[in-house]
Design a protein around this motif. Structure first.
Motif, PDB file in Angstrom:
ATOM      1  N   ILE A 277       0.787  -1.290  -0.180  1.00  0.00           N
ATOM      2  CA  ILE A 277       0.143  -0.077  -0.161  1.00  0.00           C
ATOM      3  C   ILE A 277       0.727   1.194   0.020  1.00  0.00           C
ATOM      4  CG2 ILE A 277      -1.736   1.254   1.321  1.00  0.00           C
ATOM      5  CD1 ILE A 277      -2.739  -1.428   2.411  1.00  0.00           C
TER       6      ILE A 277
ATOM      7  N   ARG B 280       2.061   2.059  -3.298  1.00  0.00           N
ATOM      8  CA  ARG B 280       1.102   2.563  -4.394  1.00  0.00           C
ATOM      9  C   ARG B 280       0.669   3.841  -3.935  1.00  0.00           C
ATOM     10  NH1 ARG B 280      -0.669  -1.168  -7.891  1.00  0.00           N
ATOM     11  NH2 ARG B 280       0.000  -3.356  -7.425  1.00  0.00           N
ATOM     12  N   ILE B 281       0.776   4.526  -2.764  1.00  0.00           N
ATOM     13  CA  ILE B 281       0.397   6.047  -2.623  1.00  0.00           C
ATOM     14  C   ILE B 281       1.638   7.021  -3.391  1.00  0.00           C
ATOM     15  CG2 ILE B 281       0.270   7.600  -0.776  1.00  0.00           C
ATOM     16  CD1 ILE B 281      -0.517   5.176   1.015  1.00  0.00           C
ATOM     17  N   ASP B 282       1.004   7.586  -4.247  1.00  0.00           N
ATOM     18  CA  ASP B 282       2.071   8.340  -4.982  1.00  0.00           C
ATOM     19  C   ASP B 282       1.411   9.763  -5.314  1.00  0.00           C
ATOM     20  OD1 ASP B 282       0.005   7.831  -6.811  1.00  0.00           O
ATOM     21  OD2 ASP B 282       1.263   6.587  -8.344  1.00  0.00           O
TER      22      ASP B 282
ATOM     23  N   ALA C 158      -2.872   8.300  -7.626  1.00  0.00           N
ATOM     24  CA  ALA C 158      -3.818   7.132  -7.455  1.00  0.00           C
ATOM     25  C   ALA C 158      -4.828   7.512  -6.374  1.00  0.00           C
ATOM     26  CB  ALA C 158      -3.051   5.936  -7.384  1.00  0.00           C
TER      27      ALA C 158
ATOM     28  N   LEU D  35      -7.572   6.496  -3.593  1.00  0.00           N
ATOM     29  CA  LEU D  35      -7.736   5.205  -2.563  1.00  0.00           C
ATOM     30  C   LEU D  35      -8.649   4.318  -3.369  1.00  0.00           C
ATOM     31  CD1 LEU D  35      -8.295   6.743   0.932  1.00  0.00           C
ATOM     32  CD2 LEU D  35      -6.283   5.956  -0.117  1.00  0.00           C
TER      33      LEU D  35
ATOM     34  N   ASP E 137      -8.539   3.660  -6.733  1.00  0.00           N
ATOM     35  CA  ASP E 137      -7.652   3.093  -7.655  1.00  0.00           C
ATOM     36  C   ASP E 137      -6.844   2.070  -6.673  1.00  0.00           C
ATOM     37  OD1 ASP E 137      -8.575   4.535  -9.682  1.00  0.00           O
ATOM     38  OD2 ASP E 137      -6.991   5.937  -9.505  1.00  0.00           O
ATOM     39  N   ILE E 138      -6.039   2.351  -5.724  1.00  0.00           N
ATOM     40  CA  ILE E 138      -5.354   1.694  -4.878  1.00  0.00           C
ATOM     41  C   ILE E 138      -5.929   0.429  -4.564  1.00  0.00           C
ATOM     42  CG2 ILE E 138      -4.046   1.694  -3.018  1.00  0.00           C
ATOM     43  CD1 ILE E 138      -3.289   4.540  -3.195  1.00  0.00           C
TER      44      ILE E 138
ATOM     45  N   LEU F 235      -5.062  -3.454  -5.458  1.00  0.00           N
ATOM     46  CA  LEU F 235      -4.702  -4.361  -4.396  1.00  0.00           C
ATOM     47  C   LEU F 235      -5.712  -5.627  -4.389  1.00  0.00           C
ATOM     48  CD1 LEU F 235      -4.148  -2.109  -1.322  1.00  0.00           C
ATOM     49  CD2 LEU F 235      -2.451  -3.307  -2.487  1.00  0.00           C
TER      50      LEU F 235
ATOM     51  N   LEU G 296      -8.126  -0.344   4.230  1.00  0.00           N
ATOM     52  CA  LEU G 296      -7.024   0.681   3.705  1.00  0.00           C
ATOM     53  C   LEU G 296      -7.251   1.897   4.089  1.00  0.00           C
ATOM     54  CD1 LEU G 296      -5.107   1.549   1.031  1.00  0.00           C
ATOM     55  CD2 LEU G 296      -7.350   1.336  -0.319  1.00  0.00           C
TER      56      LEU G 296
END
Length: 107
Positions: A55, A58-60, A63, A65, A67-68, A72, A87
């Motif tokens: 996770i 993927r936090i960038d 994206a 939440l 999308d993340i 996932l 999440l």
């Protein structure tokens, strides 16, 4: 005055970024994060391992939440709704620790 909680749809649209004050070291699948702004009061690095490390990566700042969560769910073969609560709770805990900020990519 009571505060209303955002809907699941509103939370799903949120975008988060790593804090500019977060010092990060990645070691294989493990991520170690230290909030430099709180170094004097806390000073304890946080180990983010397993699915939590997935996770974090993927936090960038781009994206959402949602999308993340969808990524996932596909990666771990679960329904997105089954992990959305965990999440958002994880993201909220990192934000409370000063490691994440709400909004677009900081840099």
């Amino acid at each position: 005055m009571t505060q209303t909680q955002p809907s699941a749809a509103a939370r799903s649209a949120e975008v988060w970024s790593h804090s500019a004050d977060a010092a990060v070291v990645e070691d294989g699948d493990d991520v170690f994060v230290l909030d430099l702004a709180r170094l004097r009061s806390d000073g304890v690095p946080r180990a983010i391992q397993g699915s939590a490390g997935v996770i974090w990566r993927r936090i960038d700042g781009r994206a959402s939440l949602g999308d993340i969560g969808a990524a996932l769910a596909a990666e771990f073969a679960v329904q997105p709704a089954a992990l959305q609560h965990d999440l958002t709770m994880f993201v909220d805990s990192l934000a409370a620790a000063g490691l994440l900020v709400r909004g677009a990519d900081r840099g």
